[in-house]
Design an enzyme around this catalytic site. Sequence first.
Site, mmCIF file in Angstrom:
data_model
loop_
_atom_site.group_PDB
_atom_site.id
_atom_site.type_symbol
_atom_site.label_atom_id
_atom_site.label_comp_id
_atom_site.label_asym_id
_atom_site.label_seq_id
_atom_site.Cartn_x
_atom_site.Cartn_y
_atom_site.Cartn_z
ATOM 1 N N LYS A 120 1.082 4.226 -2.937
ATOM 2 C CA LYS A 120 0.138 5.529 -3.026
ATOM 3 C C LYS A 120 1.337 6.689 -2.479
ATOM 4 C CE LYS A 120 -4.096 4.852 -1.530
ATOM 5 N NZ LYS A 120 -4.858 5.702 -2.253
ATOM 6 N N TYR A 168 0.677 -1.304 -0.561
ATOM 7 C CA TYR A 168 0.096 0.028 0.159
ATOM 8 C C TYR A 168 0.808 1.163 -0.003
ATOM 9 C CZ TYR A 168 -3.537 2.776 1.939
ATOM 10 O OH TYR A 168 -4.986 3.873 1.944
#
Length: 299
Positions: free
Chosen positions: A168, A164
């Site tokens: 991101k 993640y």
Amino acid sequence: MSIRFDDRVAIVTGAGGGLGRHYALELARRGARVVVNDLGGDRSGQGGSDAAQAVVEEIRAAGGEAIANGASVTDVAAMEEMVARAREAWGGVHILINNAGVLRDRTFAKMTPEDFAFVVDVHLIGSANATKACWETFREQHYGRVLMTASSSGLFGNFGQANYGAAKLGVVGLARTLHLEGARYGIRVNTIAPVAGTRMTEELFPAEAFAAFAPEKVAPAALFLVSEDAPSNQIVGAGAGVFQASQITLTPGVLLEGEALSPEGVAAHWSAITDRTEEIVPESGAAQAMLIGARLTRG
Ligand code: NAI
């Protein structure tokens, strides 16, 4: 002066719930015609439902205009089709909020390559796919507003979120370059790093905090960042009504020569290398080379 979106067409990905739903509702309430995209899966990206249609019905019940789109942002052809349908229905697309996201948290030691790739695919490649599908329309119109969704996990790291976090921070790099390439076409590109009580964070917040971190308290930043007078190239933190700006900075550095041009020299000068007194916020990657040039001249 109130911020309105009359005559604007907005696409919000992952708008079947959580933050995206609030962005879509608020954009519609302020006059935008909205494509509500969501494949309606669970938090890890499995399954599907008509979550997008439910939000469209909410918008219509409040007197707004919306179209549901149940495609995955990972599907290039489906993103092109989504944009084509919006153009057919409403004659253009002006705003894209890349918000769709999934979690597959584990420590890196236990994370499978599939779960790494899947999360990067949805957040980073999905944001590129949806933006690419809109890009030519934005250029032709000489108008476009793009909002990427990053996270503190990408900007600063977070235990258990290697996939993640990588995705991101990836969208920040995407936003920065699209800002440079889009500027002359009236395209502005920003990034939001939200903190909100949604199904994504339900285990993190105690019940009282969940309410304090309502998605409604993030939406004002998202809407400002896709408005007519939006800035560009900004990274904005938003949660519980607090709004922040994040920067990626560079120190002027130290010129090492002779014997100092060695790992030992780097070690010896570490505090000067990392001294933030004269650090800058580069406007583009070229700034690093220019700063090195300035450093060489200065010695
Ligand atoms: P959420 O899980 O309620 O919303 C994400 C939505 O994206 C879901 O409705 C889901 O069905 C949809 N989605 C997932 N994969 C998709 C795909 N392939 N194609 C289309 N739609 C898809 O979670 P939340 O919190 O509203 O998250 C929204 C965005 O904000 C995400 O990008 C998330 O990573 C980001 N974010 C949220 C934070 C928070 O505190 N809630 C913190 C930092 C970032």
